[in-house]
Scaffold this motif. Structure first.
Motif, PDB file in Angstrom:
ATOM      1  N   ASP A  87      46.342  57.153  36.049  1.00 40.83           N
ATOM      2  CA  ASP A  87      46.058  56.557  37.502  1.00 40.83           C
ATOM      3  C   ASP A  87      44.580  56.103  37.570  1.00 40.83           C
ATOM      4  OD1 ASP A  87      47.685  59.116  38.734  1.00 40.83           O
ATOM      5  OD2 ASP A  87      48.540  57.158  38.755  1.00 40.83           O
ATOM      6  N   THR A  88      43.790  56.316  36.538  1.00 40.44           N
ATOM      7  CA  THR A  88      42.314  55.716  36.322  1.00 40.44           C
ATOM      8  C   THR A  88      42.263  54.270  36.207  1.00 40.44           C
ATOM      9  OG1 THR A  88      41.554  57.906  35.408  1.00 40.44           O
ATOM     10  CG2 THR A  88      40.180  55.957  34.883  1.00 40.44           C
ATOM     11  N   ALA A  89      41.650  53.692  37.349  1.00 34.68           N
ATOM     12  CA  ALA A  89      41.529  52.414  37.191  1.00 34.68           C
ATOM     13  C   ALA A  89      40.486  51.637  38.417  1.00 34.68           C
ATOM     14  CB  ALA A  89      43.072  51.762  37.527  1.00 34.68           C
ATOM     15  N   VAL A  90      40.329  50.466  38.567  1.00 31.10           N
ATOM     16  CA  VAL A  90      39.585  50.097  39.752  1.00 31.10           C
ATOM     17  C   VAL A  90      40.916  49.561  40.637  1.00 31.10           C
ATOM     18  CG1 VAL A  90      37.975  48.263  40.746  1.00 31.10           C
ATOM     19  CG2 VAL A  90      37.730  49.205  38.260  1.00 31.10           C
ATOM     20  N   TYR A  91      40.594  50.065  41.659  1.00 33.97           N
ATOM     21  CA  TYR A  91      41.677  49.705  42.821  1.00 33.97           C
ATOM     22  C   TYR A  91      41.403  48.677  43.842  1.00 33.97           C
ATOM     23  CZ  TYR A  91      44.746  53.731  41.413  1.00 33.97           C
ATOM     24  OH  TYR A  91      45.486  54.488  40.631  1.00 33.97           O
ATOM     25  N   TYR A  92      42.139  47.695  44.027  1.00 37.98           N
ATOM     26  CA  TYR A  92      41.865  46.618  44.722  1.00 37.98           C
ATOM     27  C   TYR A  92      42.856  46.404  45.864  1.00 37.98           C
ATOM     28  CZ  TYR A  92      38.910  44.888  40.780  1.00 37.98           C
ATOM     29  OH  TYR A  92      38.001  44.594  39.780  1.00 37.98           O
ATOM     30  N   CYS A  93      42.435  46.086  47.265  1.00 32.44           N
ATOM     31  CA  CYS A  93      43.570  45.784  48.185  1.00 32.44           C
ATOM     32  C   CYS A  93      43.207  44.292  48.193  1.00 32.44           C
ATOM     33  CB  CYS A  93      42.936  46.477  49.454  1.00 32.44           C
ATOM     34  SG  CYS A  93      41.456  46.100  50.052  1.00 32.44           S
ATOM     35  N   ALA A  94      44.183  43.611  48.700  1.00 30.53           N
ATOM     36  CA  ALA A  94      44.726  42.478  48.871  1.00 30.53           C
ATOM     37  C   ALA A  94      45.471  41.925  49.997  1.00 30.53           C
ATOM     38  CB  ALA A  94      45.270  41.823  47.777  1.00 30.53           C
ATOM     39  N   ALA A  95      45.321  40.904  50.711  1.00 22.04           N
ATOM     40  CA  ALA A  95      46.220  40.473  51.879  1.00 22.04           C
ATOM     41  C   ALA A  95      46.550  39.103  51.761  1.00 22.04           C
ATOM     42  CB  ALA A  95      45.402  40.726  53.002  1.00 22.04           C
ATOM     43  N   ASP A  96      47.564  38.720  52.608  1.00 19.33           N
ATOM     44  CA  ASP A  96      48.047  37.502  52.631  1.00 19.33           C
ATOM     45  C   ASP A  96      49.082  37.375  53.853  1.00 19.33           C
ATOM     46  OD1 ASP A  96      48.314  34.896  50.717  1.00 19.33           O
ATOM     47  OD2 ASP A  96      50.275  35.032  52.045  1.00 19.33           O
ATOM     48  N   SER A  97      48.973  36.268  54.584  1.00 18.80           N
ATOM     49  CA  SER A  97      49.722  36.359  55.814  1.00 18.80           C
ATOM     50  C   SER A  97      51.329  35.693  55.646  1.00 18.80           C
ATOM     51  CB  SER A  97      49.105  35.447  56.654  1.00 18.80           C
ATOM     52  OG  SER A  97      48.876  34.112  56.398  1.00 18.80           O
ATOM     53  N   ARG A  98      51.385  34.928  54.521  1.00 22.85           N
ATOM     54  CA  ARG A  98      52.480  34.301  54.210  1.00 22.85           C
ATOM     55  C   ARG A  98      53.523  34.603  53.100  1.00 22.85           C
ATOM     56  NH1 ARG A  98      50.093  28.243  53.765  1.00 22.85           N
ATOM     57  NH2 ARG A  98      48.830  29.718  52.278  1.00 22.85           N
ATOM     58  N   ILE A  99      53.293  35.712  52.437  1.00 27.38           N
ATOM     59  CA  ILE A  99      53.975  36.187  51.345  1.00 27.38           C
ATOM     60  C   ILE A  99      55.411  36.763  51.529  1.00 27.38           C
ATOM     61  CG2 ILE A  99      52.949  38.540  51.355  1.00 27.38           C
ATOM     62  CD1 ILE A  99      52.495  38.435  48.314  1.00 27.38           C
ATOM     63  N   ILE A 100      56.065  36.296  50.540  1.00 24.07           N
ATOM     64  CA  ILE A 100      57.580  36.556  51.016  1.00 24.07           C
ATOM     65  C   ILE A 100      57.903  37.991  50.170  1.00 24.07           C
ATOM     66  CG2 ILE A 100      58.337  34.292  51.162  1.00 24.07           C
ATOM     67  CD1 ILE A 100      59.469  34.357  48.295  1.00 24.07           C
ATOM     68  N   GLN A 101      58.867  38.618  50.627  1.00 22.92           N
ATOM     69  CA  GLN A 101      59.152  40.116  50.161  1.00 22.92           C
ATOM     70  C   GLN A 101      59.304  40.086  48.483  1.00 22.92           C
ATOM     71  OE1 GLN A 101      62.196  42.156  52.368  1.00 22.92           O
ATOM     72  NE2 GLN A 101      62.805  43.346  50.431  1.00 22.92           N
ATOM     73  N   SER A 102      59.787  39.467  47.921  1.00 22.30           N
ATOM     74  CA  SER A 102      60.137  39.285  46.654  1.00 22.30           C
ATOM     75  C   SER A 102      58.642  39.096  45.894  1.00 22.30           C
ATOM     76  CB  SER A 102      61.116  38.331  46.183  1.00 22.30           C
ATOM     77  OG  SER A 102      60.688  36.978  46.526  1.00 22.30           O
ATOM     78  N   SER A 103      57.604  38.559  46.624  1.00 26.13           N
ATOM     79  CA  SER A 103      56.493  38.203  45.907  1.00 26.13           C
ATOM     80  C   SER A 103      55.413  39.022  46.097  1.00 26.13           C
ATOM     81  CB  SER A 103      55.870  37.092  46.315  1.00 26.13           C
ATOM     82  OG  SER A 103      56.615  35.986  45.909  1.00 26.13           O
ATOM     83  N   ILE A 104      55.609  40.345  46.836  1.00 21.65           N
ATOM     84  CA  ILE A 104      54.654  41.218  47.080  1.00 21.65           C
ATOM     85  C   ILE A 104      54.038  42.063  45.924  1.00 21.65           C
ATOM     86  CG2 ILE A 104      54.462  43.763  48.319  1.00 21.65           C
ATOM     87  CD1 ILE A 104      56.351  42.889  50.485  1.00 21.65           C
ATOM     88  N   PRO A 105      54.751  42.360  45.041  1.00 25.58           N
ATOM     89  CA  PRO A 105      54.127  42.874  43.723  1.00 25.58           C
ATOM     90  C   PRO A 105      53.367  41.796  42.777  1.00 25.58           C
ATOM     91  CG  PRO A 105      56.390  43.408  43.623  1.00 25.58           C
ATOM     92  CD  PRO A 105      56.206  42.389  44.852  1.00 25.58           C
ATOM     93  N   ARG A 106      53.348  40.827  43.292  1.00 26.93           N
ATOM     94  CA  ARG A 106      52.517  39.636  42.443  1.00 26.93           C
ATOM     95  C   ARG A 106      51.188  39.312  42.972  1.00 26.93           C
ATOM     96  NH1 ARG A 106      56.250  34.484  41.862  1.00 26.93           N
ATOM     97  NH2 ARG A 106      54.100  33.649  40.897  1.00 26.93           N
ATOM     98  N   ALA A 107      50.202  39.618  42.159  1.00 20.83           N
ATOM     99  CA  ALA A 107      49.013  39.493  42.491  1.00 20.83           C
ATOM    100  C   ALA A 107      48.263  38.325  42.672  1.00 20.83           C
ATOM    101  CB  ALA A 107      48.021  40.125  41.440  1.00 20.83           C
ATOM    102  N   ASP A 108      48.972  37.162  42.179  1.00 17.17           N
ATOM    103  CA  ASP A 108      48.662  35.819  42.014  1.00 17.17           C
ATOM    104  C   ASP A 108      49.157  35.132  43.695  1.00 17.17           C
ATOM    105  OD1 ASP A 108      51.316  34.263  40.186  1.00 17.17           O
ATOM    106  OD2 ASP A 108      51.279  35.693  41.572  1.00 17.17           O
ATOM    107  N   GLN A 109      49.865  36.116  44.269  1.00 15.45           N
ATOM    108  CA  GLN A 109      50.417  35.427  45.633  1.00 15.45           C
ATOM    109  C   GLN A 109      49.436  35.809  46.640  1.00 15.45           C
ATOM    110  OE1 GLN A 109      53.528  33.669  46.019  1.00 15.45           O
ATOM    111  NE2 GLN A 109      52.699  33.371  43.666  1.00 15.45           N
ATOM    112  N   TYR A 110      48.412  36.525  46.434  1.00 14.67           N
ATOM    113  CA  TYR A 110      47.492  36.973  47.530  1.00 14.67           C
ATOM    114  C   TYR A 110      46.418  36.093  47.666  1.00 14.67           C
ATOM    115  CZ  TYR A 110      50.074  41.157  47.919  1.00 14.67           C
ATOM    116  OH  TYR A 110      51.356  42.354  48.241  1.00 14.67           O
ATOM    117  N   ASP A 111      46.087  35.811  48.863  1.00 14.52           N
ATOM    118  CA  ASP A 111      44.868  34.983  49.017  1.00 14.52           C
ATOM    119  C   ASP A 111      43.613  35.557  49.138  1.00 14.52           C
ATOM    120  OD1 ASP A 111      46.365  32.475  51.085  1.00 14.52           O
ATOM    121  OD2 ASP A 111      46.276  32.514  48.993  1.00 14.52           O
TER     122      ASP A 111
END
Length: 123
Positions: A87-111
């Motif tokens: 579990d050792t890593a740098v942890y990041y939070c991200a947010a997006d207002s329009r992301i669809i459910q299937s894209s939640i795991p995709r980092a490239d979908q967050y603004d």
């Protein structure tokens, strides 16, 4: 703006809680995800929470990590239990207002992204 905090050093089997604080926007209006990244690797999805409060987890953390939202504090926290060196890593939070459910795991979908917080689990 998002700001992650709460990382640190913990022994195997221990717990940590990281927090993502938002300013200028309300977390309840966004899908918020937690990702982690180790050197040389892509950002890996850890957990996400929808506007509805529905939560999603990577298989590797399900049952050990819990994502939650506090609308009063305007934060999204990630409680991490039974930590292992993997579990050792740098942890990041991200947010997006329009992301669809299937894209939640995709980092490239967050603004919007916060800066990372280091989590280190010693063996």
């Amino acid at each position: 703006q998002l700001q992650a905090s709460g990382g640190g050093l913990v022994q195997t089997g221990g717990s940590l809680r990281v927090s993502c604080a938002a300013s200028g926007r309300m977390v309840r209006d966004y899908v918020v995800g937690w990702f982690r990244q180790t050197s040389g690797n892509a950002r890996e999805f850890v957990a996400g929470i929808k506007k509805t409060g529905h939560t999603y987890y990577a298989a590797s953390v399900k049952g050990r990590f819990t994502i939650s939202r506090d609308n009063h504090k305007n934060t999204v926290d990630l409680q991490m239990n039974s930590l292992t060196p993997e579990d050792t890593a740098v942890y990041y939070c991200a947010a997006d207002s329009r992301i669809i459910q299937s894209s939640i795991p995709r980092a490239d979908q967050y603004d919007f992204w916060g800066q990372g917080t280091q989590v280190t689990v010693s063996s």
